[in-house]
Design a protein around this motif. Structure first.
Motif, short mmCIF file in Angstrom:
data_model
loop_
_atom_site.label_atom_id
_atom_site.label_comp_id
_atom_site.label_asym_id
_atom_site.label_seq_id
_atom_site.Cartn_x
_atom_site.Cartn_y
_atom_site.Cartn_z
N ARG A 177 65.46 2.35 -3.06
CA ARG A 177 64.47 2.56 -1.99
C ARG A 177 65.10 3.42 -0.88
O ARG A 177 64.46 4.34 -0.36
CB ARG A 177 63.98 1.23 -1.44
CG ARG A 177 62.96 1.38 -0.30
CD ARG A 177 62.40 0.04 0.16
NE ARG A 177 61.50 -0.51 -0.82
CZ ARG A 177 61.69 -1.65 -1.48
NH1 ARG A 177 62.79 -2.36 -1.25
NH2 ARG A 177 60.81 -2.08 -2.36
N MET A 203 54.99 3.66 -6.62
CA MET A 203 54.37 2.74 -5.67
C MET A 203 54.96 1.33 -5.74
O MET A 203 54.79 0.54 -4.81
CB MET A 203 52.85 2.69 -5.89
CG MET A 203 52.41 2.32 -7.29
SD MET A 203 52.09 0.57 -7.54
CE MET A 203 50.51 0.41 -6.73
N ARG A 207 57.16 2.21 0.13
CA ARG A 207 56.08 1.68 0.96
C ARG A 207 55.79 2.65 2.10
O ARG A 207 56.62 3.51 2.40
CB ARG A 207 56.50 0.32 1.52
CG ARG A 207 56.85 -0.71 0.45
CD ARG A 207 57.62 -1.88 1.01
NE ARG A 207 58.92 -1.48 1.55
CZ ARG A 207 59.92 -2.30 1.81
NH1 ARG A 207 59.78 -3.59 1.56
NH2 ARG A 207 61.05 -1.87 2.32
N GLU A 209 56.03 2.39 5.20
CA GLU A 209 57.04 2.38 6.25
C GLU A 209 58.33 3.11 5.84
O GLU A 209 59.22 3.32 6.66
CB GLU A 209 57.37 0.95 6.66
CG GLU A 209 57.84 0.05 5.54
CD GLU A 209 56.72 -0.76 4.91
OE1 GLU A 209 57.01 -1.90 4.46
OE2 GLU A 209 55.56 -0.28 4.87
N ASP A 210 58.44 3.52 4.57
CA ASP A 210 59.61 4.26 4.11
C ASP A 210 59.50 5.75 4.38
O ASP A 210 60.43 6.51 4.06
CB ASP A 210 59.83 4.03 2.61
CG ASP A 210 60.18 2.58 2.29
OD1 ASP A 210 60.98 2.00 3.04
OD2 ASP A 210 59.63 2.04 1.31
N ASP A 217 49.61 7.65 -2.80
CA ASP A 217 49.96 6.93 -4.03
C ASP A 217 48.94 7.27 -5.11
O ASP A 217 47.80 6.84 -5.05
CB ASP A 217 49.99 5.43 -3.73
CG ASP A 217 50.01 4.58 -4.97
OD1 ASP A 217 50.52 5.05 -6.00
OD2 ASP A 217 49.49 3.45 -4.93
#
Length: 240
Positions: A177, A203, A207, A209-210, A217
């Protein structure tokens, strides 16, 4: 309201196909209420067979299998076909030509959402095949007028490795991630206004927030577009 039957070509991998099935049924329930769920059929591949053909560059053999799968869905009573993977849209044109049903291309509803948001320059993450070959990028550019940025060579290798060595095997690693966050940040530094998660497994890892820019997506967008078509009155025409 009468539902059309969604024909899903899945199993590439089953982890993302399960997300298609979940999202499609949740959206139908949200739209119709009560105990409603989707009318759908799924042909699910043994992904080991498909992956071996991909990495051996045996795309003609893979195309033959995809056509056979779509034809099975057609014989089974599907009203339209959804290929539950970005990479295997490499042969979407051949599959469409071999069946009498519409094929809902994954890139089109994704591009529609990006353009509706007023964005034009997008980063693309996916398998090496999706990032490096023209079948996907070319459609975004030529049909939808987007400018597409792909990661550099080392970043492409990282993105591809994580998909095949981890995500399709159900592994979600925090280190990966973080690696994807860094890849996304470099795309944004180059001017990406949004990033397409152009592999249906991403997905599971990345996320909102990344990313400092919107993420699109393709799994969710494609599944929701399938529901829109399944619940439309007699099926609006799908662009070819």
């Amino acid at each position: 309201m009468s539902q059309k039957v969604i024909g899903l070509v899945g199993g590439m991998s089953w982890e993302s196909s399960a997300e298609y099935y979940r999202i499609i049924n949740e959206r139908v329930r949200d739209r119709l209420g009560g105990l409603h769920s989707a009318r759908c059929l799924m042909w699910s591949f043994d992904f080991a067979e498909i992956e071996a053909l991909q990495h051996a560059d045996r795309w003609d053999d893979a195309t033959a299998l995809m056509i056979e799968a779509a034809q099975r869905l057609e014989r089974g009573g599907a009203d339209f076909v959804v290929i539950c993977t970005n990479t295997m849209h490499r042969m979407a044109g051949q599959v469409q030509a071999a069946i009498g049903l519409p094929l809902l291309h994954i890139a089109d509803p994704t591009a529609d959402r990006i353009r509706a948001a007023g964005l034009r320059r997008v980063g693309l993450l996916g398998t090496a095949f999706t990032m490096e070959q023209d079948f996907y990028k070319g459609r975004l550019v030529e049909r939808h007028g987007l400018e597409v940025l792909v990661p550099g060579e080392e970043d492409r290798a990282v993105v591809h490795r994580v998909i095949y060595d981890e995500l399709v095997q159900g592994r979600v690693e925090e280190a990966s991630r973080q690696a994807y966050r860094e890849v996304i940040a470099r795309l944004v530094e180059r001017g990406a206004e949004a990033v397409i998660l152009g592999c249906t497994e991403i997905m599971l890892l990345v996320r909102p927030e990344d990313s400092p820019v919107p993420l699109y997506d393709t799994t969710t967008i494609h599944a929701e577009a399938a529901v829109d078509l399944a619940l439309s009155e007699y099926g609006a025409a799908i662009p070819g």
